[in-house]
Design an enzyme around this catalytic site. Structure first.
Site, PDB file in Angstrom:
ATOM      1  CG  HIS A  81      -1.946  -0.899   1.441  1.00  0.00           C
ATOM      2  ND1 HIS A  81      -2.270  -1.791   2.401  1.00  0.00           N
ATOM      3  CD2 HIS A  81      -2.485  -1.601   0.370  1.00  0.00           C
ATOM      4  CE1 HIS A  81      -3.409  -2.586   2.092  1.00  0.00           C
ATOM      5  NE2 HIS A  81      -3.270  -2.570   1.098  1.00  0.00           N
ATOM      6  NE  ARG A 117      -2.783  -4.590 -13.297  1.00  0.00           N
ATOM      7  CZ  ARG A 117      -1.648  -3.951 -13.880  1.00  0.00           C
ATOM      8  NH1 ARG A 117      -1.635  -2.484 -13.825  1.00  0.00           N
ATOM      9  NH2 ARG A 117      -0.757  -4.435 -14.475  1.00  0.00           N
ATOM     10  NE  ARG A 157      -6.880  -7.529 -15.318  1.00  0.00           N
ATOM     11  CZ  ARG A 157      -5.540  -7.686 -14.801  1.00  0.00           C
ATOM     12  NH1 ARG A 157      -4.636  -7.895 -15.947  1.00  0.00           N
ATOM     13  NH2 ARG A 157      -5.212  -7.318 -13.521  1.00  0.00           N
ATOM     14  CD  GLU A 202      -2.828 -12.161 -18.367  1.00  0.00           C
ATOM     15  OE1 GLU A 202      -2.112 -11.503 -17.827  1.00  0.00           O
ATOM     16  OE2 GLU A 202      -4.035 -12.437 -18.013  1.00  0.00           O
ATOM     17  CG  ASN A 242       3.348  -6.989 -16.324  1.00  0.00           C
ATOM     18  OD1 ASN A 242       4.210  -6.749 -17.136  1.00  0.00           O
ATOM     19  ND2 ASN A 242       2.294  -6.300 -15.767  1.00  0.00           N
ATOM     20  CG  ASP A 243       0.454 -12.725 -15.393  1.00  0.00           C
ATOM     21  OD1 ASP A 243       1.219 -13.225 -14.610  1.00  0.00           O
ATOM     22  OD2 ASP A 243      -0.613 -12.440 -15.346  1.00  0.00           O
ATOM     23  NE  ARG A 289       3.439 -10.107 -12.418  1.00  0.00           N
ATOM     24  CZ  ARG A 289       2.461  -9.750 -12.917  1.00  0.00           C
ATOM     25  NH1 ARG A 289       1.593 -10.410 -13.699  1.00  0.00           N
ATOM     26  NH2 ARG A 289       1.726  -8.638 -12.576  1.00  0.00           N
ATOM     27  CB  CYS A 302      -2.249  -3.693 -21.033  1.00  0.00           C
ATOM     28  SG  CYS A 302      -2.724  -5.302 -20.456  1.00  0.00           S
TER      29      CYS A 302
HETATM   30  C1  PEP Z   1       0.096  -8.544 -17.368  1.00  0.00           C
HETATM   31  O1  PEP Z   1       0.136  -9.784 -16.944  1.00  0.00           O
HETATM   32  O2  PEP Z   1       1.051  -8.198 -18.271  1.00  0.00           O
HETATM   33  C2  PEP Z   1      -1.032  -7.595 -16.846  1.00  0.00           C
HETATM   34  C3  PEP Z   1      -1.083  -6.479 -17.622  1.00  0.00           C
HETATM   35  O3  PEP Z   1      -1.863  -8.131 -15.975  1.00  0.00           O
HETATM   36  P1  PEP Z   1      -1.148  -7.975 -14.397  1.00  0.00           P
HETATM   37  O4  PEP Z   1      -0.087  -7.153 -14.417  1.00  0.00           O
HETATM   38  O5  PEP Z   1      -2.369  -7.391 -13.632  1.00  0.00           O
HETATM   39  O6  PEP Z   1      -1.230  -9.331 -14.128  1.00  0.00           O
HETATM   40 MG    MG Z   2      -1.605 -10.668 -15.779  1.00  0.00          MG
END
Ligand code: PEP
Ligand code: MG
Length: 595
Positions: free
Chosen positions: A195, A302, A340, A442, A465-466, A476, A513
């Site tokens: 936070h 998100r 999302r 992803e 990211n995923d 990650r 994204c």
């Molecule tokens: C991702 O996985 O790239 C993504 C944008 O979603 P999050 O980071 O919320 O998993």
């Molecule tokens: Mg993701």
């Protein structure tokens, strides 16, 4: 005489370069709180003291909330969670039971309870859950300060422009520091999902977390350079380093200002190729910042964060409706707004409901799988989305499913959405049918079947990211393998290339994204691969738009073609760096040259 140029490293979580004097803030464990045994007749006195302290601490948080009223960065909801924790019956009765059974004073009872909880939490591997323990520690520290007669809101009174060094900071303390205009924050504990980091970002305070040896090497009043881009700290820098960083910092402040002034220009390359730059939001109120930083739409909202920091019921349709309504009513229209559906599980947990413990949560029932396993919750969210959309039919609304693994899974989720639409229509809601339904790409398998998915989806968003974590088998959030988490791995680039081509062939809109959109080299390669839409945290948008204006498409396409022939991420990075030269300087990610 202090040692010069001591370098310390952590995780840079809020970018920016600052130079300031260190101000050390100690946590609950560092103070010598009074601990004493009491005779039985004093138990009720201690219980009264404790109850009084709970109310005083609750009021202190209320005072901070009042000071914040009307502030667009208002993180009041986090303070509310702490207020609820303070008045939690179970917590209070565990303090009181210890006072009576062990005959100890209130301070000691609070410390005992905290210690018992700490033991339990430290055994939990998940970073997000571990960080929720910090909330309990913040609440108990406040209580201890109040019990010892200190005004908890005044303990933190740093000199102006201080760089704060703390074991960890509570959200409330971070707000006070933000309002005190501190220059930067350095903490020993904490990860990027805390936070505190959420608030530091909202206040744009350059921050580095996880600096394990900060207290060993930094003394009160030491001169400190903090580089929030690179997660680097220099303690007692010599005159030469100070002047290098000072010049760099001044240039960046001036550049920030200049970029904000032109951030509303459309995103485009030097030769006029249009590139849409959208914003990623974690909370609805960030939309104000997105607009101010030149977002051309919202590429990712998100929706699960609300439930991670608020005690809100995720099965309550009205909560979803209200949240999305607040988002849409502040968006003037003109660009897409992409909602999302909740992406919980894995490392993200709602405050109010327990998710089953799984041996391997990243590969378990997370995200869309969780939604499909609990259709009543999924439907509550989708119905809330659609009802809010009915109020703002002019908005280009998009509903996106995370972690889609197969065509069938996407179809099932879409069918549930259509069912919600039909039910609401029968109930008399007039909802336009112009919203679009899309999938996040992803999972490696999803990118490889993008051609098949494109027959079902109206848009795609690549979640790098995923994608990187699943394709390279690199967690990650694990700092031990962070060096292997490479978006420029040729395998990742090939998969993304495949997906972009499939989307283009089918005429399906595709965007990126994941955080890869915020890094200049990968972003340029995506551009070279044909991507024309990027979504990123608002603070990056002015930089991304500016950087795009320094490149020509033909040049980037040529560089990308060559980059794809190289075998390793390091080769690709070195080649792109050499080719782009000083155009990479003064971006968010610039290297500081010590000339
Ligand atoms: C991702 O996985 O790239 C993504 C944008 O979603 P999050 O980071 O919320 O998993
Ligand atoms: Mg993701």
């Amino acid at each position: 005489m202090s040692i010069r140029n001591v370098y310390l490293f952590g995780q840079g979580v809020v970018p920016g370069i600052v130079i300031g004097r260190a101000h050390l803030i100690q946590g609950a464990n560092q103070y010598a709180w009074t601990q004493r045994h009491i005779p039985p007749e004093e138990c009720s006195i201690e219980i009264d003291r404790l109850r009084q302290a709970v109310e005083t601490s609750w009021q202190q948080l209320e005072d901070i909330k009042e000071q914040l009223a009307g502030d667009s960065k208002d993180p009041g909801h986090i303070l509310e969670a702490h207020q609820m924790m303070l008045r939690d019956q179970d917590l209070q009765s565990s303090f009181e039971k210890i006072i009576v059974s062990e005959r100890i004073n209130a301070e000691w009872a609070v410390l005992r309870t905290l210690g018992a909880w700490e033991e339990r939490f430290l055994r939990i591997e998940n970073e997000y859950i571990r960080e929720r323990f910090s909330d309990l520690r913040f609440v108990c520290t406040r209580l201890l300060r109040t019990l010892s007669g200190q005004s908890a809101n005044e303990v933190i009174a740093p000199p102006p422009d201080a760089v704060i060094i703390a074991t960890e900071l509570s959200p409330a303390d971070t707000i006070l520091l933000g309002r005190n205009a501190v220059a930067g924050l350095i903490t020993v504990r904490g990860g990027k999902t805390s936070h505190t980091v959420i608030i530091a970002k909202a206040f744009e305070i350059p921050t580095v977390v996880g600096v394990a040896r900060a207290f060993e090497h930094v003394g009160e009043g030491d001169l400190v350079v903090l580089n929030g881009h690179k997660g680097e700290i220099i303690v007692n820098p010599d005159a030469k380093l100070v002047s290098v960083y000072r010049a760099q910092s001044h240039r960046m402040i001036a550049k920030d200002q200049a970029l904000l002034e032109k951030c509303h220009l459309p995103g485009e390359t030097a030769d006029g190729t249009q590139v849409r730059v959208l914003a990623n939001l974690d909370f609805a109120d960030e939309i104000v910042k997105a607009k101010g930083h030149g977002a051309e739409g919202i590429g990712l909202y998100r929706t699960e964060f609300l439930f991670m920091v608020h005690e809100k019921d995720i099965a309550d349709e009205q909560v979803h409706f209200q949240d999305v309504k607040e988002l849409l009513e502040r968006w003037p229209g003109g660009g897409p707004v992409t909602l999302r559906t909740f992406d919980l599980g894995g490392d993200k947990f709602p405050l109010t409901s327990q998710l089953a413990r799984e041996a391997n949560p990243a590969l378990g029932q997370r995200s869309l799988r969780l939604a499909l396993a609990h259709p009543h919750i999924f439907k509550a969210q989708l119905r809330g989305f659609l009802r809010a959309y009915a109020l703002f039919p002019h908005i280009d609304l998009r509903i996106m499913f995370p972690l889609v693994a197969s065509v069938r899974e996407f179809q099932t989720a879409r069918e549930i959405l259509c069912e919600c639409y039909r039910e609401l229509s029968i109930e008399g809601h007039e909802i336009p049918d112009t919203f679009k339904i899309g999938a996040m790409l992803e999972l490696p398998a999803a990118l490889m079947i993008a051609d098949m998915l494109s027959r079902e989806c109206q848009f795609f968003s690549i979640g790098s990211n995923d994608l990187i974590q699943y394709a390279l088998a690199v967690d990650r959030g694990n700092e031990k393998v962070a060096h292997m988490y490479r978006g420029l791995h040729p395998g990742i680039l090939r998969m993304i290339h495949h997906a972009i081509r499939a989307a283009d062939d089918a005429g399906v809109d595709i965007s990126l994204c994941g955080d890869l959109a915020t890094e200049p080299i990968p972003a340029l390669i995506m551009l070279g691969l044909g991507l024309r839409s990027f979504s990123m945290p608002p603070v990056f948008i002015p930089y991304a738009k500016d950087f795009l204006r320094t490149v020509r498409l033909a040049e980037i396409e040529e560089l990308t073609t060559h980059a794809l022939t190289l075998p390793c991420a390091d080769d690709i990075e070195a080649f792109m760096r050499a080719s782009l030269g000083n155009r990479l300087q003064d971006t968010f990610w610039s290297e500081i040259s010590e000339k």
